[in-house]
Design an enzyme around this catalytic site. Structure first.
Site, PDB file in Angstrom:
ATOM      1  N   THR A 117      75.883 -27.118  60.907  1.00 43.52           N
ATOM      2  CA  THR A 117      75.981 -25.835  60.213  1.00 43.52           C
ATOM      3  C   THR A 117      77.344 -25.198  60.402  1.00 43.52           C
ATOM      4  O   THR A 117      77.995 -25.399  61.427  1.00 43.52           O
ATOM      5  CB  THR A 117      74.915 -24.876  60.779  1.00 43.52           C
ATOM      6  OG1 THR A 117      75.187 -23.557  60.301  1.00 43.52           O
ATOM      7  CG2 THR A 117      74.932 -24.818  62.291  1.00 43.52           C
ATOM      8  N   TYR A 141      71.470 -20.009  67.362  1.00 42.53           N
ATOM      9  CA  TYR A 141      71.278 -21.059  66.355  1.00 42.53           C
ATOM     10  C   TYR A 141      72.518 -21.955  66.297  1.00 42.53           C
ATOM     11  O   TYR A 141      72.428 -23.187  66.429  1.00 42.53           O
ATOM     12  CB  TYR A 141      70.993 -20.427  64.983  1.00 42.53           C
ATOM     13  CG  TYR A 141      71.094 -21.406  63.845  1.00 42.53           C
ATOM     14  CD1 TYR A 141      70.217 -22.484  63.763  1.00 42.53           C
ATOM     15  CD2 TYR A 141      72.076 -21.264  62.868  1.00 42.53           C
ATOM     16  CE1 TYR A 141      70.322 -23.398  62.728  1.00 42.53           C
ATOM     17  CE2 TYR A 141      72.182 -22.174  61.822  1.00 42.53           C
ATOM     18  CZ  TYR A 141      71.306 -23.240  61.762  1.00 42.53           C
ATOM     19  OH  TYR A 141      71.418 -24.148  60.742  1.00 42.53           O
TER      20      TYR A 141
END
Ligand code: UDP
Length: 323
Positions: A117, A141
């Site tokens: 990501t 995250y």
């Protein structure tokens, strides 16, 4: 590459990958615990319902199927939740991925495609951001994905695995054939949230933060259509056997839209002037994330076909209305 194991193949991105793999004649098996995925989203191949912490089931699955490559999508993805429940993210995104890699090593499976990501970059100093930018995630995250990238680098140097890590920017839209799309219980992402508001499922859309140092005060993101993202996975997978190196690639188009711009297009596409409430900033949001995607275009020959935000939102809207 012929046989592909797809973890998280019942989820949003995984299910689109499985569809494309199936259509192109690959042999697919899906491994998914159905915590956020849906059985009916698996359009090709068998579905093994299992958790990545279940070493025994993983071992049996990998031994029986003997995949040439593992594509790993199973993960939690919500930034805000990760700030509130960091361990949930470290356990699933990091520890369970290590478990998977360990079992792969035991079973002699050496090719791995990893869903990473743009959140690994944190607050990038330069835009568009290249793969060489420092990795300083600002939320759990992003940290959990960065942990895996670090481990992959070490494991690949030890010769056990070759991998491609794909750093997604903002994935959006739905299968243009209308067979698949996002199906979250409580979606938090901008486009889905806006469309569900247009549909009347939410009373208003909350715009998080309008005082950012950007031209209109809202955050900027690089929205990529899920089909273009999925095509990149197939290119990555086919690149691995002929290459002596692992690789890390950004996946975005290279230009961004502000939250206000996205909302304007969503109103146009849906023909609905839904209510927008401007509220405070959401914790953990970087100001601007736009990809420098020149590396994947050059090295893998990636040629996106859906670089058009109105089209992206239209496919998501068609899907949303079919639910
Ligand atoms: N956003 C918003 N309202 C929402 C959801 C998102 O204003 O209901 C904003 C969010 O603060 C961010 C941008 O939209 O600036 C993209 O957020 P999203 O959750 O879609 O993706 P992220 O970039 O966090 O992965």
């Amino acid at each position: 590459m012929k046989r592909v194991l797809v973890t998280g193949g019942a989820g949003y991105i995984g299910s689109h990958v499985v569809k494309l793999l199936g259509e192109r004649g690959y042999e697919v098996k899906v491994y998914d615990n159905l915590s956020t995925g849906h059985r009916e989203s698996v359009l090709y191949g068998d579905l093994i319902v299992g958790d990545l912490s279940d070493t025994k089931l993983l071992r049996t699955t990998l031994t029986d199927f003997a995949p040439d490559v593992v594509m790993h999508f199973a993960a939690f993805i919500e930034v805000e939740e990760s700030v509130r429940q960091p361990l949930k993210y470290y356990r699933n995104n990091a520890c369970n991925t290590m478990n998977l890699l360990n079992v792969m090593q035991e079973c002699g499976i050496g090719n791995f495609i990893f869903s990473s990501t743009a959140a690994v970059y944190g607050l990038p100093e330069f835009t568009p951001v290249s793969e060489d930018a420092p990795l300083v995630p600002i939320n759990p995250y992003g940290q959990s994905k960065r942990c895996v990238e670090g481990a992959l680098m070490d494991i690949s140097q030890a010769g056990a695995v070759k991998y491609i890590s794909l750093r997604y920017f903002n994935v959006a839209g739905a299968d243009p054939d209308g067979k698949l799309g996002q199906k979250y219980e409580n979606p938090t992402h901008l486009i889905t949230r806006a469309l569900k508001t247009a549909k009347g499922e939410f009373e208003k859309f909350q715009m998080f933060g309008t005082d950012y140092p950007t031209p209109d005060g809202t955050c900027i993101r690089d929205y990529i259509h899920v089909t273009d993202l999925v095509e990149a996975h197939i290119l990555a997978m086919e690149y691995l056997p002929g290459s002596d190196r692992s690789g890390i690639f950004n996946l975005g188009y290279g230009h961004g839209y502000s939250v206000r711009e996205v909302i304007d297009i969503a109103k146009k596409v849906t023909g609905t002037d839904f209510r927008v409430e401007e509220t405070g900033r959401r914790e953990g949001d970087p100001i601007e994330l736009v990809a420098d995607s020149s590396r994947i275009r050059k090295d893998l020959g990636w040629r996106p076909g859906y670089d058009d935000l109105e089209f992206i939102i239209k496919t998501a809207w068609d899907w949303e209305r079919s639910l």
